[in-house]
Every structure is written in structure tokens, then in C-alpha cells.
Design a protein around this motif. Sequence first.
Motif, PDB file in Angstrom:
ATOM      1  N   ARG A  38       0.875  -1.172   0.000  1.00 34.88           N
ATOM      2  CA  ARG A  38       0.000   0.000   0.000  1.00 34.88           C
ATOM      3  C   ARG A  38       0.909   1.217   0.000  1.00 34.88           C
ATOM      4  O   ARG A  38       1.881   1.261   0.759  1.00 34.88           O
ATOM      5  CB  ARG A  38      -0.874  -0.023   1.252  1.00 34.88           C
ATOM      6  N   ARG A  39       0.593   2.214  -0.851  1.00 33.27           N
ATOM      7  CA  ARG A  39       1.496   3.368  -0.894  1.00 33.27           C
ATOM      8  C   ARG A  39       0.792   4.634  -1.368  1.00 33.27           C
ATOM      9  O   ARG A  39      -0.171   4.596  -2.115  1.00 33.27           O
ATOM     10  CB  ARG A  39       2.712   3.078  -1.750  1.00 33.27           C
ATOM     11  N   LYS A  40       1.337   5.751  -0.918  1.00 30.85           N
ATOM     12  CA  LYS A  40       0.875   7.089  -1.286  1.00 30.85           C
ATOM     13  C   LYS A  40       2.106   7.883  -1.686  1.00 30.85           C
ATOM     14  O   LYS A  40       3.062   7.997  -0.917  1.00 30.85           O
ATOM     15  CB  LYS A  40       0.170   7.740  -0.096  1.00 30.85           C
ATOM     16  N   THR A  50       7.395   8.808  -0.981  1.00 31.82           N
ATOM     17  CA  THR A  50       6.325   7.829  -0.906  1.00 31.82           C
ATOM     18  C   THR A  50       6.242   7.274   0.502  1.00 31.82           C
ATOM     19  O   THR A  50       7.261   6.936   1.101  1.00 31.82           O
ATOM     20  CB  THR A  50       6.578   6.668  -1.895  1.00 31.82           C
ATOM     21  N   VAL A  51       5.025   7.181   1.022  1.00 33.90           N
ATOM     22  CA  VAL A  51       4.774   6.488   2.287  1.00 33.90           C
ATOM     23  C   VAL A  51       4.222   5.126   1.910  1.00 33.90           C
ATOM     24  O   VAL A  51       3.284   5.039   1.109  1.00 33.90           O
ATOM     25  CB  VAL A  51       3.764   7.252   3.164  1.00 33.90           C
ATOM     26  N   ALA A  52       4.789   4.058   2.455  1.00 34.00           N
ATOM     27  CA  ALA A  52       4.379   2.712   2.060  1.00 34.00           C
ATOM     28  C   ALA A  52       4.244   1.788   3.260  1.00 34.00           C
ATOM     29  O   ALA A  52       5.018   1.877   4.211  1.00 34.00           O
ATOM     30  CB  ALA A  52       5.383   2.122   1.083  1.00 34.00           C
ATOM     31  N   VAL A  53       3.243   0.909   3.168  1.00 35.50           N
ATOM     32  CA  VAL A  53       3.132  -0.222   4.080  1.00 35.50           C
ATOM     33  C   VAL A  53       3.792  -1.380   3.347  1.00 35.50           C
ATOM     34  O   VAL A  53       3.423  -1.700   2.215  1.00 35.50           O
ATOM     35  CB  VAL A  53       1.664  -0.568   4.406  1.00 35.50           C
ATOM     36  N   MET A  54       4.779  -1.986   3.971  1.00 37.65           N
ATOM     37  CA  MET A  54       5.525  -3.067   3.331  1.00 37.65           C
ATOM     38  C   MET A  54       4.881  -4.411   3.644  1.00 37.65           C
ATOM     39  O   MET A  54       4.068  -4.528   4.572  1.00 37.65           O
ATOM     40  CB  MET A  54       6.976  -3.046   3.824  1.00 37.65           C
ATOM     41  N   ASP A  55       5.260  -5.444   2.883  1.00 36.75           N
ATOM     42  CA  ASP A  55       4.662  -6.760   3.088  1.00 36.75           C
ATOM     43  C   ASP A  55       5.020  -7.377   4.439  1.00 36.75           C
ATOM     44  O   ASP A  55       4.371  -8.315   4.890  1.00 36.75           O
ATOM     45  CB  ASP A  55       4.974  -7.714   1.939  1.00 36.75           C
ATOM     46  N   ASP A  56       6.008  -6.827   5.123  1.00 40.26           N
ATOM     47  CA  ASP A  56       6.336  -7.299   6.469  1.00 40.26           C
ATOM     48  C   ASP A  56       5.621  -6.487   7.554  1.00 40.26           C
ATOM     49  O   ASP A  56       5.851  -6.669   8.745  1.00 40.26           O
ATOM     50  CB  ASP A  56       7.848  -7.286   6.703  1.00 40.26           C
ATOM     51  N   GLY A  57       4.745  -5.542   7.138  1.00 38.90           N
ATOM     52  CA  GLY A  57       3.969  -4.731   8.077  1.00 38.90           C
ATOM     53  C   GLY A  57       4.610  -3.408   8.450  1.00 38.90           C
ATOM     54  O   GLY A  57       3.964  -2.557   9.051  1.00 38.90           O
ATOM     55  N   ALA A  58       5.867  -3.225   8.105  1.00 39.58           N
ATOM     56  CA  ALA A  58       6.562  -1.977   8.433  1.00 39.58           C
ATOM     57  C   ALA A  58       6.029  -0.835   7.570  1.00 39.58           C
ATOM     58  O   ALA A  58       5.607  -1.040   6.441  1.00 39.58           O
ATOM     59  CB  ALA A  58       8.060  -2.138   8.202  1.00 39.58           C
ATOM     60  N   ILE A  59       6.047   0.360   8.137  1.00 34.38           N
ATOM     61  CA  ILE A  59       5.703   1.556   7.376  1.00 34.38           C
ATOM     62  C   ILE A  59       7.005   2.298   7.125  1.00 34.38           C
ATOM     63  O   ILE A  59       7.788   2.550   8.038  1.00 34.38           O
ATOM     64  CB  ILE A  59       4.691   2.427   8.130  1.00 34.38           C
ATOM     65  N   PHE A  85      13.411   5.149   5.249  1.00 34.53           N
ATOM     66  CA  PHE A  85      13.569   4.902   6.683  1.00 34.53           C
ATOM     67  C   PHE A  85      12.274   4.326   7.215  1.00 34.53           C
ATOM     68  O   PHE A  85      11.197   4.546   6.663  1.00 34.53           O
ATOM     69  CB  PHE A  85      13.989   6.159   7.453  1.00 34.53           C
ATOM     70  N   LYS A  86      12.392   3.548   8.267  1.00 29.35           N
ATOM     71  CA  LYS A  86      11.252   2.901   8.893  1.00 29.35           C
ATOM     72  C   LYS A  86      10.622   3.857   9.894  1.00 29.35           C
ATOM     73  O   LYS A  86      11.323   4.498  10.684  1.00 29.35           O
ATOM     74  CB  LYS A  86      11.709   1.624   9.598  1.00 29.35           C
ATOM     75  N   VAL A  87       9.299   3.969   9.856  1.00 33.90           N
ATOM     76  CA  VAL A  87       8.562   4.852  10.754  1.00 33.90           C
ATOM     77  C   VAL A  87       8.316   4.120  12.066  1.00 33.90           C
ATOM     78  O   VAL A  87       7.957   2.936  12.066  1.00 33.90           O
ATOM     79  CB  VAL A  87       7.221   5.258  10.104  1.00 33.90           C
ATOM     80  N   ARG A  88       8.492   4.812  13.156  1.00 35.71           N
ATOM     81  CA  ARG A  88       8.211   4.210  14.464  1.00 35.71           C
ATOM     82  C   ARG A  88       6.719   3.991  14.628  1.00 35.71           C
ATOM     83  O   ARG A  88       5.916   4.847  14.260  1.00 35.71           O
ATOM     84  CB  ARG A  88       8.702   5.124  15.582  1.00 35.71           C
ATOM     85  N   ASP A 140      -1.765   5.204  18.766  1.00 38.20           N
ATOM     86  CA  ASP A 140      -3.073   5.869  18.743  1.00 38.20           C
ATOM     87  C   ASP A 140      -3.681   5.937  17.344  1.00 38.20           C
ATOM     88  O   ASP A 140      -4.053   6.988  16.872  1.00 38.20           O
ATOM     89  CB  ASP A 140      -2.968   7.263  19.347  1.00 38.20           C
ATOM     90  N   GLY A 141      -3.785   4.798  16.668  1.00 37.98           N
ATOM     91  CA  GLY A 141      -4.505   4.799  15.402  1.00 37.98           C
ATOM     92  C   GLY A 141      -3.706   4.312  14.217  1.00 37.98           C
ATOM     93  O   GLY A 141      -2.728   3.586  14.360  1.00 37.98           O
ATOM     94  N   ASP A 142      -4.146   4.721  13.035  1.00 37.01           N
ATOM     95  CA  ASP A 142      -3.567   4.270  11.777  1.00 37.01           C
ATOM     96  C   ASP A 142      -2.249   4.980  11.513  1.00 37.01           C
ATOM     97  O   ASP A 142      -2.225   6.145  11.143  1.00 37.01           O
ATOM     98  CB  ASP A 142      -4.562   4.535  10.647  1.00 37.01           C
ATOM     99  N   ASN A 143      -1.169   4.286  11.695  1.00 36.53           N
ATOM    100  CA  ASN A 143       0.155   4.873  11.518  1.00 36.53           C
ATOM    101  C   ASN A 143       0.396   5.289  10.066  1.00 36.53           C
ATOM    102  O   ASN A 143       1.091   6.259   9.813  1.00 36.53           O
ATOM    103  CB  ASN A 143       1.219   3.881  11.987  1.00 36.53           C
ATOM    104  N   PHE A 144      -0.185   4.561   9.099  1.00 30.28           N
ATOM    105  CA  PHE A 144      -0.028   4.919   7.691  1.00 30.28           C
ATOM    106  C   PHE A 144      -0.652   6.283   7.427  1.00 30.28           C
ATOM    107  O   PHE A 144      -0.010   7.167   6.858  1.00 30.28           O
ATOM    108  CB  PHE A 144      -0.655   3.848   6.792  1.00 30.28           C
ATOM    109  N   ALA A 145      -1.891   6.474   7.831  1.00 33.41           N
ATOM    110  CA  ALA A 145      -2.588   7.753   7.612  1.00 33.41           C
ATOM    111  C   ALA A 145      -1.874   8.901   8.318  1.00 33.41           C
ATOM    112  O   ALA A 145      -1.748   9.992   7.766  1.00 33.41           O
ATOM    113  CB  ALA A 145      -4.036   7.662   8.075  1.00 33.41           C
ATOM    114  N   GLN A 146      -1.401   8.657   9.530  1.00 29.69           N
ATOM    115  CA  GLN A 146      -0.681   9.692  10.278  1.00 29.69           C
ATOM    116  C   GLN A 146       0.616  10.062   9.566  1.00 29.69           C
ATOM    117  O   GLN A 146       0.969  11.240   9.479  1.00 29.69           O
ATOM    118  CB  GLN A 146      -0.369   9.203  11.693  1.00 29.69           C
ATOM    119  N   THR A 147       1.315   9.073   9.051  1.00 28.81           N
ATOM    120  CA  THR A 147       2.575   9.327   8.363  1.00 28.81           C
ATOM    121  C   THR A 147       2.334  10.076   7.053  1.00 28.81           C
ATOM    122  O   THR A 147       3.074  11.008   6.718  1.00 28.81           O
ATOM    123  CB  THR A 147       3.333   8.009   8.110  1.00 28.81           C
ATOM    124  N   VAL A 148       1.292   9.692   6.317  1.00 28.69           N
ATOM    125  CA  VAL A 148       0.940  10.408   5.086  1.00 28.69           C
ATOM    126  C   VAL A 148       0.671  11.871   5.401  1.00 28.69           C
ATOM    127  O   VAL A 148       1.158  12.777   4.707  1.00 28.69           O
ATOM    128  CB  VAL A 148      -0.280   9.752   4.389  1.00 28.69           C
TER     129      VAL A 148
END
Length: 96
Positions: A16-18, A32-41, A62-65, A69-77
Motif C-alpha cells: 500500500r502506498r501514497k 512515498t509512504v508505504a506499508v511493506m509486506d512485512d507490516g513496516a511503514i 527509513f522505517k517509521v516508528r 493511537d490509530g492508523d500509523n499509515f494515515a498519520q505518516t501520510v
Amino acid sequence: MLDLDTNKLILSKPVRRKTFVLGKSVALLSTTVAVMDDGAIRVMTERRPEYWDGLAPLSVCFKVRPSSDGDNFAQTVQRVREFEACFITAELPELD
């Protein structure tokens, strides 16, 4: 692609990516912000080839910590959208 924190090659694939096109940036093409197949953002950045000095890689990430408190993908985007606002010329549709 190289991980900036560990300097190791990333083998996981985005599921998944934006992407934000950074047309007003002198040095960068996109972020690009991406969710990787190993679950890392991860946040991935691509340099402009004409800005490349031959020493650093063209694409880095770089890997996002994780947040509690919610959807880390949306917050990172949203954080990338705010941080790169003055350079963004296009925001591409999210890809799954």
C-alpha cells in the motif's frame, strides 16, 4: 533501496502506498509512504538524477516508528503532506 538507519538493503515489497511528487524541490523527485509486506511503514525518497553526486544512493528510505493511537499509515501520510507542502506539485492516488 537502502535503509538510512541501518545502511542495509530493503527486500520487503510495498503493498500500500501514497506518493507525493516534489516538483518544486531542487534535489528530490518524490516521497512515498508505504506499508511493506512485512507490516513496516516506510518513507521512501527518490533523488533527481541530475542532482546525484554518485556517492549517495538515488533512492533511500527509513522505517517509521509505530504509534499507539490509530492508523500509523494515515498519520505518516499527513505528516509528510505537511512537512513537504512547499515542494509538492502533485499527490498521486493511493495504490494497493
